[in-house]
Design a protein around this motif. Sequence first.
Motif, PDB file in Angstrom:
ATOM      1  N   LEU A  18       3.717   3.435  -7.633  1.00 25.57           N
ATOM      2  CA  LEU A  18       3.956   1.810  -7.730  1.00 25.57           C
ATOM      3  C   LEU A  18       3.516   1.034  -6.580  1.00 25.57           C
ATOM      4  CD1 LEU A  18       5.314  -0.731  -9.112  1.00 25.57           C
ATOM      5  CD2 LEU A  18       7.601  -0.207  -8.016  1.00 25.57           C
ATOM      6  N   ILE A  19       3.913   1.576  -5.304  1.00 24.52           N
ATOM      7  CA  ILE A  19       3.382   0.847  -4.018  1.00 24.52           C
ATOM      8  C   ILE A  19       2.017   1.067  -3.928  1.00 24.52           C
ATOM      9  CG2 ILE A  19       3.935   0.846  -1.665  1.00 24.52           C
ATOM     10  CD1 ILE A  19       6.545   0.234  -3.379  1.00 24.52           C
ATOM     11  N   GLU A  20       1.370   2.083  -4.045  1.00 21.52           N
ATOM     12  CA  GLU A  20       0.026   2.092  -4.019  1.00 21.52           C
ATOM     13  C   GLU A  20      -0.649   1.024  -4.884  1.00 21.52           C
ATOM     14  OE1 GLU A  20      -2.464   3.678  -2.142  1.00 21.52           O
ATOM     15  OE2 GLU A  20      -0.672   4.591  -0.831  1.00 21.52           O
ATOM     16  N   CYS A  21      -0.116   0.795  -6.003  1.00 20.36           N
ATOM     17  CA  CYS A  21      -0.873  -0.278  -7.138  1.00 20.36           C
ATOM     18  C   CYS A  21      -0.643  -1.522  -6.462  1.00 20.36           C
ATOM     19  CB  CYS A  21      -0.146  -0.111  -8.592  1.00 20.36           C
ATOM     20  SG  CYS A  21      -0.729   1.454  -9.367  1.00 20.36           S
ATOM     21  N   GLY A  51       4.032 -11.583  -6.781  1.00 14.71           N
ATOM     22  CA  GLY A  51       2.896 -10.484  -7.125  1.00 14.71           C
ATOM     23  C   GLY A  51       3.163  -9.316  -7.909  1.00 14.71           C
ATOM     24  N   THR A  52       4.533  -8.677  -7.863  1.00 11.47           N
ATOM     25  CA  THR A  52       4.520  -7.295  -8.624  1.00 11.47           C
ATOM     26  C   THR A  52       4.463  -7.795 -10.102  1.00 11.47           C
ATOM     27  OG1 THR A  52       6.168  -6.760  -6.853  1.00 11.47           O
ATOM     28  CG2 THR A  52       6.471  -5.991  -8.960  1.00 11.47           C
ATOM     29  N   ILE A  53       5.082  -8.831 -10.562  1.00 18.12           N
ATOM     30  CA  ILE A  53       5.036  -9.203 -11.731  1.00 18.12           C
ATOM     31  C   ILE A  53       3.612  -9.162 -12.418  1.00 18.12           C
ATOM     32  CG2 ILE A  53       5.611 -10.475 -14.115  1.00 18.12           C
ATOM     33  CD1 ILE A  53       8.215 -11.071 -12.403  1.00 18.12           C
ATOM     34  N   ALA A  54       2.917 -10.225 -11.378  1.00 19.80           N
ATOM     35  CA  ALA A  54       1.511 -10.436 -11.794  1.00 19.80           C
ATOM     36  C   ALA A  54       0.704  -8.964 -12.000  1.00 19.80           C
ATOM     37  CB  ALA A  54       0.935 -11.589 -10.993  1.00 19.80           C
ATOM     38  N   ALA A  55       0.828  -8.124 -10.782  1.00 21.26           N
ATOM     39  CA  ALA A  55      -0.064  -7.021 -10.421  1.00 21.26           C
ATOM     40  C   ALA A  55       0.499  -5.947 -11.835  1.00 21.26           C
ATOM     41  CB  ALA A  55       0.530  -6.350  -9.381  1.00 21.26           C
ATOM     42  N   LEU A 100      -0.203  -2.599  -3.344  1.00 17.88           N
ATOM     43  CA  LEU A 100      -0.802  -2.607  -2.220  1.00 17.88           C
ATOM     44  C   LEU A 100      -2.401  -2.970  -2.199  1.00 17.88           C
ATOM     45  CD1 LEU A 100      -2.349  -0.233  -0.478  1.00 17.88           C
ATOM     46  CD2 LEU A 100      -0.298   0.567  -0.166  1.00 17.88           C
ATOM     47  N   ASN A 101      -2.798  -2.600  -3.651  1.00 23.13           N
ATOM     48  CA  ASN A 101      -4.063  -2.809  -4.075  1.00 23.13           C
ATOM     49  C   ASN A 101      -4.290  -4.259  -4.853  1.00 23.13           C
ATOM     50  OD1 ASN A 101      -6.225  -0.671  -3.199  1.00 23.13           O
ATOM     51  ND2 ASN A 101      -4.235   0.467  -3.471  1.00 23.13           N
ATOM     52  N   ASP A 102      -3.314  -4.272  -5.800  1.00 24.91           N
ATOM     53  CA  ASP A 102      -3.341  -5.172  -6.763  1.00 24.91           C
ATOM     54  C   ASP A 102      -2.408  -6.533  -6.698  1.00 24.91           C
ATOM     55  OD1 ASP A 102      -5.190  -3.785  -8.001  1.00 24.91           O
ATOM     56  OD2 ASP A 102      -3.742  -2.627  -9.185  1.00 24.91           O
ATOM     57  N   ALA A 103      -1.484  -6.554  -6.062  1.00 24.60           N
ATOM     58  CA  ALA A 103      -0.778  -7.935  -5.838  1.00 24.60           C
ATOM     59  C   ALA A 103      -1.155  -8.615  -4.908  1.00 24.60           C
ATOM     60  CB  ALA A 103       0.839  -7.240  -5.352  1.00 24.60           C
TER      61      ALA A 103
END
Length: 407
Positions: A272-275, A125-129, A277-280
């Motif tokens: 980073l965390i806000e991004c 999820g992180t890398i893809a986001a 929880l919206n994009d991952a």
Amino acid sequence: MADRGFDLEGRLAALEEHDLKRALSPVDRVAERGYFAEPSGGDLPVLDSAEALVFASNNYLGLTDDQRVQDAARQAAATVGTGAGASRLVTGDTLVHRDLERQLAETKGTERALAFSSGYAANVGTIAALEPDVVFSDELNHASIIDGCRLADAETVVYDHCDAADLRAKLEERVERATREGREPADESWLIVTDSVFSMDGTVAPLSAICDAAEEYGAWVMVDEAHATGLYADGGGVVQAEGLEDRVQIQLGTLSKALASQGGYVAGSSALIECLLNDARSFVFSTGLAPPAAAAASEALHVARHGDARERLWENVAHLRDGLESMGFEVWGDSQILPVVVGDRRDAIALADGVRERDVVAPAIRPPTVPEGTSRIRVVPMATHDRDDIIACLEAFQAAGEEVGLL
């Protein structure tokens, strides 16, 4: 009509032919010892009569059956519920999740942390986001990192294992390539990704040198601390042991190894965390981590930080490594993971079988999990093994090694 299905029997036969077929062998409890059942396919398993010592688990601190951790899980189940019931973004966000994330952020020295349903989901999820243009990845990185790069559709540049000089050379090659093509490399987003402790080799990434290279070329660094979280300074990982919190932009890990639970996490800046929880997508479209799992991980992290389990683990690691090497076995790695390298896959299987006959569980690891010619027994002690357990393990390896002709 043509059969357009799948030749499953043929696949299984090929695995059998090449000694690659795996099977499940259930155990009655997750701890330093237990009763194992023979592989039974879809039938109900029957436990063996002899109790075996386990030297193959990622339960490094032995906290899965710690009373404090179990009590925390029970209390969360009774108070909050057995499951989150929905995505964290819907109604699955609870105070138990927030307490875990607060403690993770404190331990990792970051502004915030975010809990995922698994470590695999955290990496993918992180890398893809982030959608990096280029990922520079250690050649032995975990499959979830590799799959994250694929999902992100990023150009992936693989550098030699734990080789900061080769990483630096790959970064320079990328700059030169962009220059030749008339592009400005600064327009690209670059992400360097590495495990901190590598699960099959037991090696530890040269994080300081990796950060040096990243800063010289303007890349971000992402470190997967799956096999390090809870084991190093103040219950942190290698990032904490080397004081690199301000130089590593993204820290990941699992809750399912030393923290004796289930799930994964990402720690970093608030932005980073806000991004994430919206994009991952693996976070957004997954039910939140079960509250008992979150509470168990939180308590296990507290125990790891403030108890003596870490010291006991490293004492056992030193004793076991010294014993294996004194027998003449080749032991790789610089961590709690002790790969006893045999080479030939059949010898590795025979050694593992011989050890198992002496009531010690340490399965063989062979291709395709590891490269040809490097088949091994991955030996891992726990903090809860006592001195007699370590001696029993060493005696089993001595006897089995002589029986197979490796000593």
